[in-house]
Motif scaffolding. Sequence first.
Motif, mmCIF file in Angstrom:
data_model
loop_
_atom_site.group_PDB
_atom_site.id
_atom_site.type_symbol
_atom_site.label_atom_id
_atom_site.label_comp_id
_atom_site.label_asym_id
_atom_site.label_seq_id
_atom_site.Cartn_x
_atom_site.Cartn_y
_atom_site.Cartn_z
ATOM 1 N N ARG A 188 33.410 52.552 10.591
ATOM 2 C CA ARG A 188 32.863 52.125 11.883
ATOM 3 C C ARG A 188 33.857 51.187 12.562
ATOM 4 O O ARG A 188 34.456 50.342 11.890
ATOM 5 N N GLN A 202 28.512 53.905 1.242
ATOM 6 C CA GLN A 202 27.072 54.110 1.310
ATOM 7 C C GLN A 202 26.599 55.039 0.203
ATOM 8 O O GLN A 202 27.375 55.852 -0.300
ATOM 9 N N GLU A 204 23.343 57.569 0.422
ATOM 10 C CA GLU A 204 22.138 57.996 1.129
ATOM 11 C C GLU A 204 21.391 58.976 0.237
ATOM 12 O O GLU A 204 21.995 59.710 -0.553
HETATM 13 N N1 PHE Z 1 22.224 56.582 8.173
HETATM 14 C C1 PHE Z 1 21.655 55.252 8.330
HETATM 15 C C2 PHE Z 1 22.805 54.242 8.523
HETATM 16 O O1 PHE Z 1 23.920 54.559 8.230
HETATM 17 C C3 PHE Z 1 20.857 54.827 7.158
HETATM 18 C C4 PHE Z 1 19.635 55.649 6.986
HETATM 19 C C5 PHE Z 1 19.645 56.776 6.215
HETATM 20 C C6 PHE Z 1 18.462 55.314 7.624
HETATM 21 C C7 PHE Z 1 18.515 57.564 6.063
HETATM 22 C C8 PHE Z 1 17.331 56.056 7.475
HETATM 23 C C9 PHE Z 1 17.373 57.160 6.702
HETATM 24 O O2 PHE Z 1 22.588 53.141 8.951
#
Ligand code: PHE
Length: 334
Positions: A188, A202, A204
């Motif tokens: 980012r 991350q 997820e």
């Molecule tokens: N993709 C979101 C983020 O990067 C995080 C997220 C994943 C939120 C799945 C809700 C569900 O901030």
Amino acid sequence: KELIAEAEAFSAQSKDEIEAFRIKYLGSKGLTRKYFSEISKIAAENRKEFGQIVNKLKVTAEDKVNSLKEAIESQEEDKGIYGDLSRPGEPIALGARHPISIVKNQIIDIFSRIGFNVSEGPEIEDDWHNFTALNLPEYHPARDMQDTFFIQTDPDILLRTHTSSVQVRYMENNKPPIRTISPGRVYRNEAISARSHCFFHQVEGLYIDKDVSFADLKQTLQYFTTEMFGKSKIRLRPSYFPFTEPSAEVDVYWGLETETDYKITKGTGWLEIMGCGMVDPNVLENCGIDSKEYSGFAFGMGIDRIAMLLNQISDIRLLSENDVRFLEQFKSVL
Ligand code: PHE
């Protein structure tokens, strides 16, 4: 007697020199043999003394040969030419696992115990997988939530801002039931400081099946935080993500009453650790899954933050500077 002194004084640099010395004094045509064979020529009254001297010469030469050989052999051993192969080796300096890897592996382990597999995808993504399929069409204001690095001038190619893109790929290629977690690096365009970096990590998670409910989500998250942080309280606060509806932020209570109950005692109150929600039906349809038949939940968390909390790391930059003084401190952790 002179020969004895000479033999005593002899020193050698090589095995060849020692061998020459041995032949000269002790060989079948060597000096000691020669003198012994001449003993009959010596006058009877001197014979005993003569014999003792020759014998002394023999013993002296033998000792010399043995001690020189030993010395040279131990020298060679030190040089490692004929080293004692049973000797223990030099200690090998072991590295340490990176704190990000340690936490990532823990998270994978915790979710794999309840049937989640691991999926991965590219860090260079296209707009569809990072945004559009996730219910973020062009010009959607929520795109600004994640400042994006674009690759050169092509607005379609970017560095993924979250690993939700991997979940899109997974749904496109797999039929429900789906239980998968996607760890990886994301980017980012943010100012670098002690608290944020332009890249981080991350995990997820995605669960799609028939009749998946918000209660399943909450129970799964409670299971996770208990495994990860010890007995812990969580709180879900309503929030907004374009790809989930309803959405929530998850806080874990940090800074708890007793040392034995909780792994973290130094914290202060509620700490946000992830976002989550029920997958928006639009997202399911975008990925070829019938939203009338299936529902699911998704969640996403930052590994760096959790690694920092667990290890009391005060500056996120330490995680990517590769300073061995920092990294070595994780040696004892598997
Ligand atoms: N993709 C979101 C983020 O990067 C995080 C997220 C994943 C939120 C799945 C809700 C569900 O901030």
